[in-house]
Scaffold this motif. Structure first.
Motif: not given
Length: 367
Positions: A103-105, A199-207, A211-212
């Motif tokens: 998560y974004r602290t 969306f696979d895991q690399p796509k989630v990483q990219q999000q 910052g999306t």
């Protein structure tokens, strides 16, 4: 791992490959009397089916012979159990993966939010982030229609103490737990990118990198990438927590414990003791230490909050995971129900109709 295994007159060459390619090559090498590979990576999920089909060499005798020399008893006992079927060991555990929340602290701190411990808390946090105009789709999960989505559904059922089948092999895809898990996944969709089933895991990483998204749940092996400045200017703004539960009173977290290990295929023509020795060196203390923090090695108590930025979260998560159901049907069943699950999540099929179809598909496989 490469440096630990490249000793004396042996040099290990490692060519990276994605998961789909690995599955394809493994399937091909086990298909006939001769194969391309003499050591293969396996997962606790597929061990029962491969063992039942006689595709893997039982390792018990070699383990007993070489365990002391290679300190193999230091490998987690529960992970060794996860690499076993019907009382026999079929793989040396190498690492584990469990779901971890990232998560974004900065976003959470600005809005006075805490890391979510339940799906309701995820939704509450997502609504606050959305209302504050920070981002439109704060939640990112890997729901790829051809792979990850069924793992997520299984994780949701696991949080409720259930799985696609029971321990005695009964298909459980039309139970109250199956319905509650599916409805819980649907409750997150308004806060996720509409293309989530691509969306696979690399796509989630990219999000997360871009910052999306403000929170995600992925396998722990994906977490180290988030901490690397080379990957994102937000690398110092990521925090980690254990996987949440579906509900506050759920017995387990929304989680999948995946154990990776080394196996010897039945059709190898090489000396099995030599192959086992190579596998043992790959899970040595030296190799295991070298893998932290990128991996969660199978040697007990190797990962801590001092040597891994997500170590505490991973340990919390592994402690809250449901013990895996061991069944030779699970792998095939997962593939069979996946298209039906996607139709429900995309709104093309009702929950009740989807459950009925998945139950019928599961019963066909389980007989």
């Amino acid at each position: 791992m490469v440096s630990s295994c490249s000793t004396d007159d042996v040099t290990l060459k490692h060519d990276p490959i994605d998961f789909g390619g690995q599955v394809t090559k493994t399937t091909a090498t086990l298909a006939g009397d001769t194969g391309t590979y003499d050591i293969i990576e396996t997962y606790g999920f597929v061990i029962p089916g491969l063992a039942e089909d006689g595709k893997l060499v039982p390792l018990d005798d070699l383990y007993d012979e070489l365990a002391e020399e290679y300190d193999l008893d230091a490998l987690s006992e529960s992970m060794r159990a996860g690499m076993s079927y019907d009382g026999k060991l079929y793989a040396l555990p190498m690492q584990a993966q469990m779901f971890v929340t990232a998560y974004r602290t900065d976003v959470f701190d600005d809005l006075g939010l805490k890391p979510p411990t339940t799906f309701d808390e995820m939704i509450t946090a997502a609504e606050a982030i959305k209302q504050a105009g920070v981002m439109e789709y704060p939640i990112a999960l890997p729901w790829l229609a051809t792979a990850d989505v069924s793992t997520s559904y299984q994780a949701a059922m696991n949080s409720l103490g259930a799985d696609f089948v029971s321990a005695d092999g009964e298909v459980t895809l039309d139970t109250p737990e199956a319905k509650q898990a599916l409805e819980a996944m649907l409750s997150l969709k308004p806060y996720m990118d509409p293309q989530v089933t691509t969306f696979d895991q690399p796509k989630v990483q990219q999000q997360m990198f871009n910052g999306t998204a403000a929170m995600s749940i992925m396998f722990s092996g994906r977490m180290n990438d988030l901490t690397l400045p080379a990957n994102s200017k937000l690398s110092d703004s990521f925090g980690f927590a254990g996987a949440p539960k579906l509900t506050a009173d759920a017995p387990y977290s929304y989680n999948r414990l995946s154990i990776d290990g080394w196996s010897i295929p039945f059709n190898t023509k090489l000396d099995k003791k030599m192959l086992f020795t190579m596998m043992a060196s790959a899970v040595s203390e030296k190799a295991s230490k070298a893998s932290v923090p990128a991996a969660y090695p199978a040697r007990a108590d190797m990962v801590t909050d001092e040597n891994s930025p997500y170590g505490a979260a991973a340990n919390d998560s592994i402690d809250s995971a449901m013990p895996p159901v061991v069944s030779p049907y699970l792998a095939d069943m997962t593939n069979e129900i996946r298209p039906i699950l996607v139709e429900v999540l995309n709104g093309n099929l009702s929950v009740d109709d989807g459950l009925a179809q998945m139950q019928a598909a599961g019963e066909k496989i389980a007989g």
